[in-house]
Design an enzyme around this catalytic site. Structure first.
Site, mmCIF file in Angstrom:
data_model
loop_
_atom_site.group_PDB
_atom_site.id
_atom_site.type_symbol
_atom_site.label_atom_id
_atom_site.label_comp_id
_atom_site.label_asym_id
_atom_site.label_seq_id
_atom_site.Cartn_x
_atom_site.Cartn_y
_atom_site.Cartn_z
ATOM 1 N N TYR A 120 0.827 -1.226 0.000
ATOM 2 C CA TYR A 120 0.000 0.000 0.000
ATOM 3 C C TYR A 120 0.861 1.276 0.000
ATOM 4 O O TYR A 120 0.336 2.370 -0.202
ATOM 5 C CB TYR A 120 -0.936 0.042 1.225
ATOM 6 N N ILE B 179 -13.008 -4.515 7.929
ATOM 7 C CA ILE B 179 -12.009 -3.434 7.842
ATOM 8 C C ILE B 179 -12.380 -2.473 6.707
ATOM 9 O O ILE B 179 -11.638 -2.324 5.734
ATOM 10 C CB ILE B 179 -10.574 -3.996 7.673
ATOM 11 N N ARG C 107 -12.794 0.776 4.417
ATOM 12 C CA ARG C 107 -11.911 1.926 4.160
ATOM 13 C C ARG C 107 -12.759 3.138 3.826
ATOM 14 O O ARG C 107 -13.743 3.040 3.112
ATOM 15 C CB ARG C 107 -11.003 1.612 2.972
ATOM 16 N N ARG D 97 -17.883 9.397 7.324
ATOM 17 C CA ARG D 97 -18.058 7.957 7.125
ATOM 18 C C ARG D 97 -17.258 7.134 8.132
ATOM 19 O O ARG D 97 -17.634 6.001 8.434
ATOM 20 C CB ARG D 97 -17.681 7.588 5.695
ATOM 21 N N ASN E 80 -19.268 4.253 9.890
ATOM 22 C CA ASN E 80 -18.868 2.843 9.770
ATOM 23 C C ASN E 80 -18.547 2.202 11.122
ATOM 24 O O ASN E 80 -18.609 0.987 11.265
ATOM 25 C CB ASN E 80 -17.667 2.716 8.827
#
Ligand SMILES: NC(=O)c1ccc[n+]([C@@H]2O[C@H](COP(=O)([O-])OP(=O)(O)OC[C@H]3O[C@@H](n4cnc5c(N)ncnc54)[C@H](OP(=O)(O)O)[C@@H]3O)[C@@H](O)[C@H]2O)c1
Length: 272
Positions: free
Chosen positions: A47, A224, A226, A232, A236
């Site tokens: 990443y 998990i 994103r 958000r 979430n």
């Protein structure tokens, strides 16, 4: 926050995925997530954001023991010496002395799995990882990996959301005492327009995203999701104060379909 236990590990049931988050905005998102109540951050060497994730963790002011940090080793680095080098490089970028969970990101058929798993176990034994596990492993690969492991494998991280039936590999993971971490738990937004999910969301006064995440958590998974958006992040996270009925769970399960998988490539194993 709820927790999932697996082979000696206690894992927060929700964390922040960080694929595609980069630079200062990644660090800020990680910091804000931790301040909002997230306890798990998921990153990977591929990443290219481990430095930013580390910055965000430090900026949050949380104690190290309050954050569960996962990173993953790319399949090019699964030969024993490479795995050790990659692990040390990840720790250096994160500026941590150990991660909470170190995963093999994808299996690599060109490198013998017994050597990879032995090297992964060594990373736990020398204290670079509190726990170890795998990602994108099928039932057959899981069975082999567990046979080779001299330390408990605690997680299989796989794509899992209402469009994808993962019952076979979830059952195999459980049989081995492992937790399942669901990546792309909203199918990158693909499940949010489903009428069934929208109707259930309205019935609970929740959003479609909250219903899809709650669905996976109620199935026993860790999610998990994103997001780079602060509103958000909190949305979430707010999935622990309501329960989907068995009928609602069954209606969401029925959304699974062939072709529901979104993460696939030429190097992927033969899926179950
Ligand atoms: N092990 C593996 O091979 C693997 C593979 C893929 C992913 N992962 C991990 O899993 C994490 C999550 O998976 P993912 O990033 O593929 O997909 P995801 O979490 O299912 O979806 C992310 C997308 O959903 C949007 N979103 C987030 N919250 C939302 C909400 N409440 N309402 C509407 N849209 C929302 C985000 O946009 P905004 O940013 O605009 O909110 C983003 O475009 C990754 O970040 C990574 O850490 C692992």
């Amino acid at each position: 926050m709820e927790f999932v236990t697996a082979n000696g590990a206690t894992i927060p049931a929700l964390g922040l995925g960080t694929w595609e988050l980069k630079g200062r905005s990644c660090a800020r998102t990680v910091e804000q997530a931790l301040r909002a109540g997230y306890k798990l951050i998921d990153t990977a060497e591929i990443y290219e954001n481990e430095r930013d994730v580390g910055d965000g963790i430090r900026a949050s002011g949380l104690r190290r023991s309050e954050v569960f940090v996962t990173t993953k080793i790319w399949p090019d680095h699964l030969a024993p010496r490479e795995l050790e080098r990659a692990t040390k490089a990840s720790l250096a970028r994160l500026r941590l002395s150990e991660v909470d969970l170190l995963l093999v990101h994808w299996p690599n058929p060109r490198i013998s799995l017994d050597e990879t798993i032995a090297a992964l176990c060594k990373m736990k034994q020398v204290g670079f990882a509190r726990h170890i596990g795998v990602s994108n492993f099928t039932v057959a690969l899981l069975d082999q990996a567990v046979k080779y492991a001299t330390e408990p494998l605690v997680v299989n991280q796989i794509e899992w959301h209402p469009h994808l039936d993962q019952s076979k590999v979830v059952a195999a993971s459980r049989r081995h005492g492992m937790a399942v971490v669901a990546y792309s738990p909203m199918a990158r937004g693909g499940v949010l327009s489903e009428q069934v999910i929208r109707d259930i969301a309205v019935a609970h006064g929740k959003s479609p995203a909250q219903v899809s995440l709650r669905f996976v958590v109620q199935e026993g998974g860790v999610v998990i999701p994103r997001t780079a958006r602060l509103d958000r992040l909190t949305e979430n996270l707010d999935i622990f104060g309501f329960t989907l009925s068995e009928d609602e769970m069954a209606r969401i399960r029925a959304l699974a379909r062939p072709g529901g998988r979104i993460v696939d490539w030429s190097g992927a194993p033969k899926w179950d």
